[in-house]
Design a protein around this motif. Structure first.
Motif, PDB file in Angstrom:
ATOM      1  N   VAL A 127       9.663  10.055 -23.003  1.00  0.00           N
ATOM      2  CA  VAL A 127      10.573   9.019 -23.500  1.00  0.00           C
ATOM      3  C   VAL A 127      11.824   8.978 -22.629  1.00  0.00           C
ATOM      4  CG1 VAL A 127      11.984   8.271 -25.448  1.00  0.00           C
ATOM      5  CG2 VAL A 127       9.722   9.253 -25.854  1.00  0.00           C
ATOM      6  N   VAL A 128      12.164   7.762 -22.190  1.00  0.00           N
ATOM      7  CA  VAL A 128      13.358   7.548 -21.395  1.00  0.00           C
ATOM      8  C   VAL A 128      14.546   7.239 -22.312  1.00  0.00           C
ATOM      9  CG1 VAL A 128      14.417   6.084 -19.628  1.00  0.00           C
ATOM     10  CG2 VAL A 128      11.997   6.740 -19.434  1.00  0.00           C
ATOM     11  N   ASP A 129      14.328   6.375 -23.305  1.00  0.00           N
ATOM     12  CA  ASP A 129      15.399   5.981 -24.224  1.00  0.00           C
ATOM     13  C   ASP A 129      14.789   5.304 -25.443  1.00  0.00           C
ATOM     14  OD1 ASP A 129      17.955   5.618 -25.201  1.00  0.00           O
ATOM     15  OD2 ASP A 129      18.512   4.067 -23.753  1.00  0.00           O
ATOM     16  N   ILE A 130      15.542   5.295 -26.544  1.00  0.00           N
ATOM     17  CA  ILE A 130      15.149   4.575 -27.748  1.00  0.00           C
ATOM     18  C   ILE A 130      16.365   3.789 -28.219  1.00  0.00           C
ATOM     19  CG2 ILE A 130      14.324   4.725 -30.127  1.00  0.00           C
ATOM     20  CD1 ILE A 130      12.977   7.354 -29.428  1.00  0.00           C
ATOM     21  N   LYS A 131      16.195   2.499 -28.431  1.00  0.00           N
ATOM     22  CA  LYS A 131      17.255   1.615 -28.922  1.00  0.00           C
ATOM     23  C   LYS A 131      16.882   1.167 -30.336  1.00  0.00           C
ATOM     24  CE  LYS A 131      19.189   1.302 -24.822  1.00  0.00           C
ATOM     25  NZ  LYS A 131      20.441   1.902 -24.486  1.00  0.00           N
ATOM     26  N   PHE A 132      17.860   1.163 -31.231  1.00  0.00           N
ATOM     27  CA  PHE A 132      17.625   0.775 -32.612  1.00  0.00           C
ATOM     28  C   PHE A 132      18.335  -0.525 -32.945  1.00  0.00           C
ATOM     29  CE2 PHE A 132      17.114   5.348 -32.564  1.00  0.00           C
ATOM     30  CZ  PHE A 132      15.948   5.509 -33.286  1.00  0.00           C
ATOM     31  N   SER A 133      17.745  -1.244 -33.898  1.00  0.00           N
ATOM     32  CA  SER A 133      18.354  -2.458 -34.397  1.00  0.00           C
ATOM     33  C   SER A 133      17.924  -2.643 -35.846  1.00  0.00           C
ATOM     34  CB  SER A 133      17.895  -3.655 -33.555  1.00  0.00           C
ATOM     35  OG  SER A 133      18.464  -4.841 -34.053  1.00  0.00           O
ATOM     36  N   SER A 134      18.752  -3.317 -36.613  1.00  0.00           N
ATOM     37  CA  SER A 134      18.381  -3.637 -37.980  1.00  0.00           C
ATOM     38  C   SER A 134      18.945  -5.006 -38.335  1.00  0.00           C
ATOM     39  CB  SER A 134      18.895  -2.582 -38.961  1.00  0.00           C
ATOM     40  OG  SER A 134      20.298  -2.547 -38.958  1.00  0.00           O
ATOM     41  N   PHE A 135      18.291  -5.651 -39.266  1.00  0.00           N
ATOM     42  CA  PHE A 135      18.786  -6.932 -39.757  1.00  0.00           C
ATOM     43  C   PHE A 135      18.289  -7.137 -41.179  1.00  0.00           C
ATOM     44  CE2 PHE A 135      14.748  -7.871 -37.758  1.00  0.00           C
ATOM     45  CZ  PHE A 135      14.145  -8.788 -38.599  1.00  0.00           C
ATOM     46  N   PHE A 136      18.866  -8.082 -41.850  1.00  0.00           N
ATOM     47  CA  PHE A 136      18.511  -8.396 -43.232  1.00  0.00           C
ATOM     48  C   PHE A 136      18.172  -9.862 -43.309  1.00  0.00           C
ATOM     49  CE2 PHE A 136      19.319  -9.690 -47.564  1.00  0.00           C
ATOM     50  CZ  PHE A 136      18.759  -8.663 -48.296  1.00  0.00           C
ATOM     51  N   ASP A 137      17.035 -10.172 -43.914  1.00  0.00           N
ATOM     52  CA  ASP A 137      16.739 -11.572 -44.200  1.00  0.00           C
ATOM     53  C   ASP A 137      16.413 -11.710 -45.689  1.00  0.00           C
ATOM     54  OD1 ASP A 137      13.905 -11.525 -44.760  1.00  0.00           O
ATOM     55  OD2 ASP A 137      13.483 -11.508 -42.628  1.00  0.00           O
ATOM     56  N   GLY A 187      14.057  -8.737 -46.831  1.00  0.00           N
ATOM     57  CA  GLY A 187      15.081  -7.708 -47.034  1.00  0.00           C
ATOM     58  C   GLY A 187      15.423  -7.028 -45.725  1.00  0.00           C
ATOM     59  N   ALA A 188      15.624  -5.721 -45.784  1.00  0.00           N
ATOM     60  CA  ALA A 188      16.021  -4.974 -44.591  1.00  0.00           C
ATOM     61  C   ALA A 188      14.834  -4.787 -43.646  1.00  0.00           C
ATOM     62  CB  ALA A 188      16.579  -3.617 -44.989  1.00  0.00           C
ATOM     63  N   ASN A 189      15.105  -4.906 -42.367  1.00  0.00           N
ATOM     64  CA  ASN A 189      14.122  -4.684 -41.312  1.00  0.00           C
ATOM     65  C   ASN A 189      14.737  -3.762 -40.274  1.00  0.00           C
ATOM     66  OD1 ASN A 189      11.801  -6.830 -41.641  1.00  0.00           O
ATOM     67  ND2 ASN A 189      13.708  -7.839 -42.201  1.00  0.00           N
ATOM     68  N   PHE A 190      13.976  -2.773 -39.850  1.00  0.00           N
ATOM     69  CA  PHE A 190      14.447  -1.808 -38.869  1.00  0.00           C
ATOM     70  C   PHE A 190      13.511  -1.849 -37.669  1.00  0.00           C
ATOM     71  CE2 PHE A 190      15.600  -0.403 -43.074  1.00  0.00           C
ATOM     72  CZ  PHE A 190      16.961  -0.196 -42.948  1.00  0.00           C
ATOM     73  N   LEU A 191      14.085  -1.884 -36.475  1.00  0.00           N
ATOM     74  CA  LEU A 191      13.303  -1.980 -35.245  1.00  0.00           C
ATOM     75  C   LEU A 191      13.742  -0.902 -34.271  1.00  0.00           C
ATOM     76  CD1 LEU A 191      13.602  -5.820 -34.706  1.00  0.00           C
ATOM     77  CD2 LEU A 191      11.616  -4.608 -35.569  1.00  0.00           C
ATOM     78  N   ALA A 192      12.810  -0.454 -33.468  1.00  0.00           N
ATOM     79  CA  ALA A 192      13.116   0.481 -32.395  1.00  0.00           C
ATOM     80  C   ALA A 192      12.393   0.008 -31.129  1.00  0.00           C
ATOM     81  CB  ALA A 192      12.670   1.887 -32.737  1.00  0.00           C
ATOM     82  N   LEU A 193      13.100  -0.007 -30.029  1.00  0.00           N
ATOM     83  CA  LEU A 193      12.519  -0.288 -28.723  1.00  0.00           C
ATOM     84  C   LEU A 193      12.445   1.048 -27.993  1.00  0.00           C
ATOM     85  CD1 LEU A 193      11.651  -2.423 -26.571  1.00  0.00           C
ATOM     86  CD2 LEU A 193      13.982  -2.229 -25.708  1.00  0.00           C
ATOM     87  N   ILE A 194      11.227   1.468 -27.700  1.00  0.00           N
ATOM     88  CA  ILE A 194      11.009   2.759 -27.052  1.00  0.00           C
ATOM     89  C   ILE A 194      10.692   2.511 -25.589  1.00  0.00           C
ATOM     90  CG2 ILE A 194       9.620   4.866 -27.053  1.00  0.00           C
ATOM     91  CD1 ILE A 194       8.907   4.098 -30.019  1.00  0.00           C
ATOM     92  N   MET A 195      11.497   3.077 -24.697  1.00  0.00           N
ATOM     93  CA  MET A 195      11.256   2.997 -23.271  1.00  0.00           C
ATOM     94  C   MET A 195      10.656   4.334 -22.845  1.00  0.00           C
ATOM     95  SD  MET A 195      14.708   1.099 -22.062  1.00  0.00           S
ATOM     96  CE  MET A 195      15.738   1.451 -23.477  1.00  0.00           C
TER      97      MET A 195
END
Length: 52
Positions: free
Chosen positions: A27-37, A41-49
């Motif tokens: 793993v080089v890096d992991i970026k996180f994001s979240s949003f609500f619709d 409801g809540a959504n959580f995302l991760a971009l794994i490089m």
């Protein structure tokens, strides 16, 4: 370098999915994001490089 996007509706599930995916990767890096619709409801995302 490659990327993988992982998403979940709760952080525990997101943790499990990330850990399963990165088990045998460099793993080089992991970026996180979240949003609500209003529908899901809540959504959580991760971009794994990572590198193979």
């Amino acid at each position: 370098m490659k990327v993988k996007t992982v998403g979940a509706f709760d952080t525990n599930t997101l943790d499990i999915e990330i850990n399963k995916f990165i088990r045998d990767k460099h793993v080089v890096d992991i970026k996180f994001s979240s949003f609500f619709d209003e529908i899901d409801g809540a959504n959580f995302l991760a971009l794994i490089m990572y590198e193979d």
